[in-house]
Design a protein around this motif. Structure first.
Motif, PDB file in Angstrom:
ATOM      1  N   MET A 113       0.843  -1.168   0.000  1.00  0.00           N
ATOM      2  CA  MET A 113       0.000   0.000   0.000  1.00  0.00           C
ATOM      3  C   MET A 113       0.895   1.239   0.000  1.00  0.00           C
ATOM      4  N   THR A 114       0.529   2.202  -0.812  1.00  0.00           N
ATOM      5  CA  THR A 114       1.238   3.471  -0.842  1.00  0.00           C
ATOM      6  C   THR A 114       0.818   4.299   0.359  1.00  0.00           C
ATOM      7  N   ARG A 115       1.768   4.888   1.009  1.00  0.00           N
ATOM      8  CA  ARG A 115       1.471   5.689   2.202  1.00  0.00           C
ATOM      9  C   ARG A 115       1.316   7.151   1.804  1.00  0.00           C
ATOM     10  N   THR A 116       0.070   7.602   1.752  1.00  0.00           N
ATOM     11  CA  THR A 116      -0.209   8.999   1.435  1.00  0.00           C
ATOM     12  C   THR A 116      -1.440   9.460   2.201  1.00  0.00           C
ATOM     13  N   ASP A 117      -1.436  10.737   2.550  1.00  0.00           N
ATOM     14  CA  ASP A 117      -2.619  11.305   3.190  1.00  0.00           C
ATOM     15  C   ASP A 117      -3.384  12.208   2.224  1.00  0.00           C
ATOM     16  N   MET A 118      -3.046  12.135   0.943  1.00  0.00           N
ATOM     17  CA  MET A 118      -3.725  12.930  -0.075  1.00  0.00           C
ATOM     18  C   MET A 118      -4.720  12.046  -0.836  1.00  0.00           C
ATOM     19  N   PRO A 119      -6.018  12.270  -0.619  1.00  0.00           N
ATOM     20  CA  PRO A 119      -7.018  11.442  -1.280  1.00  0.00           C
ATOM     21  C   PRO A 119      -7.065  11.700  -2.782  1.00  0.00           C
ATOM     22  N   PRO A 120      -7.526  10.721  -3.563  1.00  0.00           N
ATOM     23  CA  PRO A 120      -7.629  10.907  -5.013  1.00  0.00           C
ATOM     24  C   PRO A 120      -8.723  11.918  -5.378  1.00  0.00           C
ATOM     25  N   ALA A 121      -9.658  12.118  -4.474  1.00  0.00           N
ATOM     26  CA  ALA A 121     -10.723  13.117  -4.631  1.00  0.00           C
ATOM     27  C   ALA A 121     -11.029  13.630  -3.228  1.00  0.00           C
ATOM     28  N   TYR A 122     -11.731  14.747  -3.135  1.00  0.00           N
ATOM     29  CA  TYR A 122     -11.975  15.333  -1.828  1.00  0.00           C
ATOM     30  C   TYR A 122     -13.389  15.113  -1.319  1.00  0.00           C
ATOM     31  N   ASP A 123     -13.993  14.040  -1.770  1.00  0.00           N
ATOM     32  CA  ASP A 123     -15.294  13.665  -1.229  1.00  0.00           C
ATOM     33  C   ASP A 123     -15.083  12.961   0.106  1.00  0.00           C
ATOM     34  N   GLU A 124     -16.166  12.806   0.840  1.00  0.00           N
ATOM     35  CA  GLU A 124     -16.085  12.247   2.187  1.00  0.00           C
ATOM     36  C   GLU A 124     -15.488  10.838   2.212  1.00  0.00           C
ATOM     37  N   ARG A 125     -15.960   9.962   1.347  1.00  0.00           N
ATOM     38  CA  ARG A 125     -15.473   8.574   1.329  1.00  0.00           C
ATOM     39  C   ARG A 125     -13.979   8.519   1.035  1.00  0.00           C
ATOM     40  N   SER A 126     -13.546   9.232   0.001  1.00  0.00           N
ATOM     41  CA  SER A 126     -12.118   9.216  -0.351  1.00  0.00           C
ATOM     42  C   SER A 126     -11.252   9.752   0.773  1.00  0.00           C
ATOM     43  N   THR A 127     -11.707  10.811   1.405  1.00  0.00           N
ATOM     44  CA  THR A 127     -10.939  11.400   2.496  1.00  0.00           C
ATOM     45  C   THR A 127     -10.843  10.438   3.675  1.00  0.00           C
ATOM     46  N   LEU A 128     -11.965   9.863   4.085  1.00  0.00           N
ATOM     47  CA  LEU A 128     -11.956   8.927   5.218  1.00  0.00           C
ATOM     48  C   LEU A 128     -11.103   7.698   4.936  1.00  0.00           C
ATOM     49  N   THR A 129     -11.287   7.087   3.784  1.00  0.00           N
ATOM     50  CA  THR A 129     -10.550   5.852   3.489  1.00  0.00           C
ATOM     51  C   THR A 129      -9.062   6.124   3.282  1.00  0.00           C
ATOM     52  N   THR A 130      -8.736   7.267   2.714  1.00  0.00           N
ATOM     53  CA  THR A 130      -7.320   7.608   2.539  1.00  0.00           C
ATOM     54  C   THR A 130      -6.647   7.805   3.890  1.00  0.00           C
ATOM     55  N   PHE A 131      -7.314   8.537   4.789  1.00  0.00           N
ATOM     56  CA  PHE A 131      -6.702   8.758   6.103  1.00  0.00           C
ATOM     57  C   PHE A 131      -6.602   7.473   6.917  1.00  0.00           C
ATOM     58  N   LEU A 132      -7.583   6.576   6.807  1.00  0.00           N
ATOM     59  CA  LEU A 132      -7.465   5.303   7.522  1.00  0.00           C
ATOM     60  C   LEU A 132      -6.322   4.481   6.948  1.00  0.00           C
TER      61      LEU A 132
END
Length: 167
Positions: free
Chosen positions: A1-20
């Motif tokens: 898994m790539t370690r990034t805190d930048m979501p592919p989009a700024y919708d709620e789902r992308s933000t939550l899953t990216t941060f988790l």
């Protein structure tokens, strides 16, 4: 898994899953290069269960509890017992870190699929302590908080064990 805190989009789902996923990957990164004997090292005298392996095991089983037991309503088959409520921490201290990280990542992959296929406003089948039924959104936020908090513990443990600091 790539370690990034930048979501592919700024919708709620992308933000939550990216941060988790970022928090999960950070936990794994904190354990990179640990010698087998260090996995069970508890350098804090007042916290004998606080080991790198114990924390990774705990994170894995916390996700299991929230996704499978609370959200899906499955029977609780976690390692804890009434006599030993912290058993996952003890198991983690004696299990090879590679095995713990593999189990955590495999389980995380299943939960990514669950989250991708489920509305964030879906409610848990089982109630929490106050009797309410939390949403999948709430569970994701809670897991981000829980994993991030334990990443701070892993950071401290790692520095005390071998001096390693940083991401």
């Amino acid at each position: 898994m790539t370690r990034t805190d930048m979501p592919p989009a700024y919708d709620e789902r992308s933000t939550l899953t990216t941060f988790l996923d970022y928090a999960r990957a950070t936990a794994a990164a904190k354990c990179a290069g640990l010698a087998p004997r260090e996995t069970g090292t508890a350098p804090l005298a007042t916290s004998p269960l606080m080991t790198p392996g114990g924390l990774i095991s705990h994170l894995r089983w916390v996700e299991y509890y929230w996704f499978q037991v609370v959200f899906l309503g499955e029977e609780d088959e976690g390692p804890w017992t009434d006599e030993d409520p912290d058993r996952e921490m003890r198991i983690g201290a004696t299990t090879p870190i590679a095995e713990l990280l593999t189990a955590y990542e495999e389980q995380s992959a299943r939960y990514r699929e669950l989250v991708a296929a489920t509305d964030l406003s879906a409610t848990a089948k089982r109630p929490v302590r106050d009797g309410s039924h939390v949403t999948l959104n709430w569970i994701l936020m809670h897991l981000i908080e829980e994993t991030s908090r334990h990443n701070g513990h892993l950071d401290i443990l790692r520095e005390l064990i071998d001096g390693t600091t940083g991401d």
